[in-house]
Enzyme design. Structure first.
Site, PDB file in Angstrom:
ATOM      1  N   GLY A  46      47.132  52.844  46.402  1.00 34.11           N
ATOM      2  CA  GLY A  46      46.404  52.515  47.622  1.00 34.11           C
ATOM      3  C   GLY A  46      46.728  51.071  47.930  1.00 34.11           C
ATOM      4  N   GLU A  47      45.725  50.290  48.217  1.00 29.30           N
ATOM      5  CA  GLU A  47      45.940  48.860  48.466  1.00 29.30           C
ATOM      6  C   GLU A  47      45.162  48.104  47.389  1.00 29.30           C
ATOM      7  OE1 GLU A  47      48.148  47.871  50.644  1.00 29.30           O
ATOM      8  OE2 GLU A  47      47.763  45.815  49.991  1.00 29.30           O
ATOM      9  N   CYS A  78      50.758  52.788  40.752  1.00 28.32           N
ATOM     10  CA  CYS A  78      51.100  51.904  41.867  1.00 28.32           C
ATOM     11  C   CYS A  78      50.051  50.791  42.027  1.00 28.32           C
ATOM     12  CB  CYS A  78      51.333  52.721  43.131  1.00 28.32           C
ATOM     13  SG  CYS A  78      52.388  51.847  44.285  1.00 28.32           S
ATOM     14  N   ARG A 104      54.069  42.398  43.630  1.00 30.10           N
ATOM     15  CA  ARG A 104      53.686  43.388  44.638  1.00 30.10           C
ATOM     16  C   ARG A 104      54.799  43.554  45.671  1.00 30.10           C
ATOM     17  NH1 ARG A 104      48.582  41.771  47.486  1.00 30.10           N
ATOM     18  NH2 ARG A 104      48.668  43.897  48.261  1.00 30.10           N
ATOM     19  N   ARG A 134      55.785  51.309  48.907  1.00 31.64           N
ATOM     20  CA  ARG A 134      55.502  49.861  48.863  1.00 31.64           C
ATOM     21  C   ARG A 134      55.127  49.445  47.429  1.00 31.64           C
ATOM     22  NH1 ARG A 134      52.775  51.827  52.830  1.00 31.64           N
ATOM     23  NH2 ARG A 134      50.773  51.311  51.908  1.00 31.64           N
ATOM     24  N   HIS A 169      54.157  57.065  42.360  1.00 34.20           N
ATOM     25  CA  HIS A 169      53.059  58.032  42.533  1.00 34.20           C
ATOM     26  C   HIS A 169      53.442  59.362  41.881  1.00 34.20           C
ATOM     27  CE1 HIS A 169      50.514  56.060  45.749  1.00 34.20           C
ATOM     28  NE2 HIS A 169      51.594  55.284  45.749  1.00 34.20           N
ATOM     29  N   GLU A 171      51.490  61.839  41.466  1.00 32.74           N
ATOM     30  CA  GLU A 171      50.573  62.902  41.921  1.00 32.74           C
ATOM     31  C   GLU A 171      51.064  63.578  43.197  1.00 32.74           C
ATOM     32  OE1 GLU A 171      50.321  59.785  42.399  1.00 32.74           O
ATOM     33  OE2 GLU A 171      49.369  59.308  44.308  1.00 32.74           O
TER      34      GLU A 171
HETATM   35  N1  GLN Z   1      51.572  47.732  48.163  1.00 31.84           N
HETATM   36  C1  GLN Z   1      50.345  48.142  47.557  1.00 31.84           C
HETATM   37  C2  GLN Z   1      49.643  46.952  46.898  1.00 31.84           C
HETATM   38  O1  GLN Z   1      50.194  45.929  46.784  1.00 31.84           O
HETATM   39  C3  GLN Z   1      50.571  49.227  46.524  1.00 31.84           C
HETATM   40  C4  GLN Z   1      51.095  50.461  47.214  1.00 31.84           C
HETATM   41  C5  GLN Z   1      50.722  51.758  46.584  1.00 31.84           C
HETATM   42  O2  GLN Z   1      49.788  51.863  45.786  1.00 31.84           O
HETATM   43  N2  GLN Z   1      51.420  52.766  46.979  1.00 31.84           N
HETATM   44  O3  GLN Z   1      48.542  47.046  46.503  1.00 31.84           O
END
Ligand code: GLN
Length: 196
Positions: A46-47, A78, A104, A134, A169, A171
């Site tokens: 996620g983020e 991730c 990141r 990402r 990922h 999943e």
């Molecule tokens: N770019 C996201 C971050 O820095 C990570 C991306 C992801 O979990 N797919 O948190």
């Protein structure tokens, strides 16, 4: 045996689905009290900044750290790997549980998402379909960390005792081997880990 999936933000539903396909009970975690009733935890992609702030605001951070230190298996994928990292390049760390340093968004804007086959020897000969979105890169690991997979020389999967972190990922492709490997970290015998 119940596995919790941190469900603040990101790809938590897909992890729950993968765990259920493995025959494991999966519960979504949003509150500190819910952490009491799980044997293992997945921190999804996620983020990381959003998930990290929510962990802090909802007071889940200290409990996760305490449970990890008492041996609870945690799998960060991730953004989850970023949250577990002891060091994040140019930023403050979050849980800081693993002796790894991450950068990141390390793959840049132009190829920010891709799928590749990655060799993961602990999962067998068949390569694993890994989806990078990402993604971060693991730039450095400490002596207690086993590198389980690399992509083009960069580290993408590591294990440090009860902690597992993937920069991709697992999943999203329907290949359940990595989820099964994680479940075996607490359901079955602890496997001997081979570094690559
Ligand atoms: N770019 C996201 C971050 O820095 C990570 C991306 C992801 O979990 N797919 O948190």
């Amino acid at each position: 045996m119940r596995t919790g999936i941190l469900a603040m933000q990101g790809a938590f539903r897909e992890h729950a689905e993968a765990l259920r396909k493995c025959g494991c009970e999966a519960v979504e975690i949003r509150k500190p009290t819910e952490l009491q009733f799980i044997d293992a935890l997945i921190i999804p992609g996620g983020e990381s900044t959003v998930i990290g702030k929510l962990l802090r605001d909802y007071r889940l951070m200290e409990i996760i750290i305490a449970k990890a230190n008492s041996g609870m298996p945690i799998f960060g994928t991730c953004a989850g790997a970023i949250l577990l990292a002891g060091k994040i390049e140019a930023e403050r760390r979050w849980l800081g549980l693993m002796d790894i340093e991450v950068r990141r968004n390390a793959y840049g804007r132009q190829i920010d998402s891709f799928e590749v086959e990655v060799d993961i020897p602990v999962l067998g000969k068949e390569p694993f379909p890994a989806v990078f979105i990402r993604a971060p890169r693991i730039e450095r690991v400490g002596p207690g960390v086993n590198v389980l997979a690399r992509h083009k020389g960069g580290i993408v999967l590591v294990r440090q005792g009860n902690l597992l972190a993937a920069t991709f990922h697992p999943e999203l492709t329907g290949d359940l081997r990595l989820h099964r490997y994680f479940l075996e970290m607490f359901c079955g015998e602890r496997k001997k880990v081979v570094s690559v």
